[in-house]
Design an enzyme around this catalytic site. Structure first.
Site, PDB file in Angstrom:
ATOM      1  N   CYS A   1      40.575  34.236  39.658  1.00  0.00           N
ATOM      2  CA  CYS A   1      39.653  34.350  40.915  1.00  0.00           C
ATOM      3  C   CYS A   1      39.728  32.934  40.609  1.00  0.00           C
ATOM      4  O   CYS A   1      40.126  32.034  41.241  1.00  0.00           O
ATOM      5  CB  CYS A   1      38.979  35.822  40.695  1.00  0.00           C
ATOM      6  SG  CYS A   1      38.500  36.187  42.637  1.00  0.00           S
TER       7      CYS A   1
ATOM      8  N   GLU B   1      43.574  42.167  35.437  1.00  0.00           N
ATOM      9  CA  GLU B   1      42.250  43.221  35.176  1.00  0.00           C
ATOM     10  C   GLU B   1      42.270  44.414  35.202  1.00  0.00           C
ATOM     11  O   GLU B   1      42.247  45.439  33.994  1.00  0.00           O
ATOM     12  CB  GLU B   1      40.661  41.785  34.338  1.00  0.00           C
ATOM     13  CG  GLU B   1      39.813  42.011  35.611  1.00  0.00           C
ATOM     14  CD  GLU B   1      39.858  41.138  35.550  1.00  0.00           C
ATOM     15  OE1 GLU B   1      41.003  40.834  36.271  1.00  0.00           O
ATOM     16  OE2 GLU B   1      38.745  40.659  36.471  1.00  0.00           O
TER      17      GLU B   1
ATOM     18  N   HIS C   1      42.718  39.903  40.386  1.00  0.00           N
ATOM     19  CA  HIS C   1      42.155  40.175  39.193  1.00  0.00           C
ATOM     20  C   HIS C   1      43.036  40.688  38.277  1.00  0.00           C
ATOM     21  O   HIS C   1      43.034  42.648  38.474  1.00  0.00           O
ATOM     22  CB  HIS C   1      40.949  41.162  39.636  1.00  0.00           C
ATOM     23  CG  HIS C   1      39.148  40.568  40.132  1.00  0.00           C
ATOM     24  ND1 HIS C   1      38.629  39.590  39.265  1.00  0.00           N
ATOM     25  CD2 HIS C   1      39.330  40.219  41.316  1.00  0.00           C
ATOM     26  CE1 HIS C   1      37.960  38.844  40.187  1.00  0.00           C
ATOM     27  NE2 HIS C   1      37.797  39.304  41.319  1.00  0.00           N
TER      28      HIS C   1
END
Ligand code: GLN
Length: 552
Positions: A397, A525, A523
């Site tokens: 990001c 994650e 993202h």
């Protein structure tokens, strides 16, 4: 009590679902989320479907506007909810995707009730905590049940029993539990048993007191899960059972573990899920935990150690990047390596020499998401270093936006390249506010949020690790690569390997000549799971392992 307070809440047909409420006592930060997520895992391992909800008593409508320094990471769901980080644990342990309905705050409950009041829905009535707020809380449970239709719905109430702000939630679950009927809803109360060094004893009194506070609100827990640093002697378990009115088998020990992923196995050893099933009139089933057991075995027997730097702004509180940290670990487990994190405050890297020094002992680098100008020049220095020294790098990001700025300035020769987030009057705004964001006013839930599709360029590194040309990833941003500069950056060698289906938004960039220099606007994650590490984190860690010649 006013007459309207006596209205009994209507559920519809909710009989297929069993409800498990999780409360906490004695102290905050007990790890209720991990305990709830572990129970979810144990139920899933028995073939049951599980949905979860996190109730947060604060007044913010969602945690999206809170500082990561105070509240830790903001987790984002597929449908774009900005939620508490515990939802991340639930998704990772249960291996399911949850939704807007999984996150309920006092602020969102009050907002709905007040909007109804302004619309005239309660015309003539006095709007009160009981029944209006409590009914709204109960209706959130019902809505989630209708969306997920799970066998089990786990509902964690944030905060500690006795907190003033948590009371409407406690009252709502008291009512819900009664109305759901015996054997359909239970309350698991999590507490802490402090260990007194001087007398060498674990103390049960604070737990007893917190159960009596719970009882004073009309809730009797069916199970106790006790956090402890030492094994709980049988006599103390019996004492807790007796004074807290729970069955002996329903006093569960939850010891501090080296890894959170060990918790489900430790709870399984004590028959935790089967006790829950019995209390909820559900037949016992055998759990299939073989994959999880071998995961934990890998966690406990790493063959080597690697060091990954996270260069960001919120490095003082590791919870601010908790999903990033977990994703690094997941990719490490797959390679059977232990991943040590080196936290680098990007502000320290503004000085070139200091930056170089900090980079000396790291094997890979992540520049994670973030907001605002602080530490940006340091991040640019870190990225320049990894690009020039072929250190495996993943930008996320803001990390991708910085990678584009660094490349524009130092390779493409675009003078004064910057993001308008840091300099509104940048002469070369290579990163700019997205078109759809230009007229947005206010800060709550106004970013580009949630899952969007992305097309991958055939033959790119991204394509290789995903093994597909179409992916979907979760976003949380306002700025993007300015399309006016894409051709110039491409000519200078930057590869745009992921684009939105309409070709307007740059989602992934990479440098093919380096071992692993990949950055993404989304993202990754939020989608990594312990048993299924995310491809981009695997790309990073696999490259480190290969560069170091480990495990071969
Ligand atoms: N501040 C940047 C933006 O809003 C990056 C956001 C992030 O890293 N989540 O686009």
């Amino acid at each position: 009590m006013s007459q309207s307070a006596m209205v009994v809440f209507m559920y519809g047909d909710l009989t297929m679902t069993k409800y498990i409420f999780i409360t906490g006592g004695v102290v905050s930060s007990l790890g209720k989320g991990i305990i709830g997520a572990s129970l979810g895992k144990l139920l899933r391992a028995r073939g049951f479907s599980v949905a979860i909800q996190k109730f947060d008593p604060y007044i913010n409508v969602d945690p999206g506007t809170m500082s990561p320094f105070q509240h830790g990471e903001v987790f984002v769901t597929d449908d774009g909810a900005e939620t508490d980080l515990d939802l991340g644990h639930y998704e990772r342990f249960i291996d399911s995707n949850f939704s807007q309905l999984s996150s309920v705050t006092s602020g969102s409950v009050y907002q709905t009730v007040i909007q109804k009041e302004r619309r005239g829905d309660y015309l003539g009535g006095t709007v009160q905590v009981i029944p209006h707020i409590t009914n709204e809380i109960k209706s959130r449970i019902v809505k989630a049940q209708k969306q997920f239709k799970p066998d089990f719905q786990i509902i964690e109430i944030g905060g500690t029993i006795g907190d003033i702000e948590g009371l409407p939630f406690i009252e709502a679950i008291r009512q819900f539990k009664t109305e759901a009927g015996i054997g359909n809803a239970i309350n698991i109360h999590c507490t802490l048993l402090p260990y007194l060094q001087t007398s060498g004893e674990l103390k049960t009194k604070p737990s007893q007191h917190s159960v009596s506070v719970l009882r004073s609100y009309g809730l009797q827990p069916e199970l106790l899960v006790c956090r402890t640093s030492k094994a709980i002697p049988k006599t103390e378990k019996e004492k807790l059972a007796l004074f807290c009115s729970v069955a002996k088998e329903a006093v569960i020990e939850c010891r501090d573990m080296k890894s959170i992923y060990e918790v489900p196995l430790a709870l399984e050893e004590q028959n935790f899920a089967n006790v829950v099933l019995k209390l909820l009139n559900t037949e016992e089933r055998k759990a299939n935990l073989s994959a999880w057991t071998s995961l934990v075995d890998k966690i406990n027997h790493p063959k080597s150690v690697i060091k990954i730097a996270i260069a960001g702004k919120y490095t003082k509180l590791s919870d601010a990047y908790i999903s990033v940290v977990e994703s690094i670990k997941h990719a490490g487990y797959a390679n059977q390596v232990k991943t040590e994190i080196k936290w680098i405050n990007s502000e320290e890297c503004v000085d070139n020499e200091k930056c170089k020094e900090l980079m000396q002992d790291v094997d890979g680098v992540i520049v994670p998401g973030g907001f605002g100008i602080r530490g940006i020049e340091g991040k640019l220095n870190v990225i320049k270093y990894v690009r020039e020294n072929n250190v495996p790098f993943l930008g996320i990001c803001l990390g991708m936006q910085c990678a584009v700025i660094e490349y524009a300035r130092n390779v493409a020769g675009i003078k004064g390249a910057n993001s308008t987030e840091f300099d509104e009057n940048a002469i070369n705004p290579v990163i700019d506010l997205m078109l759809e964001q230009k007229n947005v006013k206010g800060y709550g839930a106004t970013m580009r949020l949630g899952a969007y599709e992305c097309n991958l360029k055939k033959g790119s590194k991204a394509h290789a690790v995903y093994g597909s040309t179409k992916i979907s990833e979760r976003h949380r941003h306002r700025y993007e690569v300015n399309t006016d500069y894409i051709d110039e950056l491409k000519k200078a060698g930057l590869v745009f390997s992921g684009m939105s289906p309409d070709g307007m938004l740059s989602e992934i960039i990479e440098l093919p000549q380096l071992d692993w220099f990949v950055a993404c606007q989304f993202h990754p994650e939020f989608k990594s799971r312990p048993e299924r590490p995310h491809p981009l984190f695997r790309g990073l860690i696999d490259t480190v392992v290969k560069q170091k010649g480990l495990n071969s």
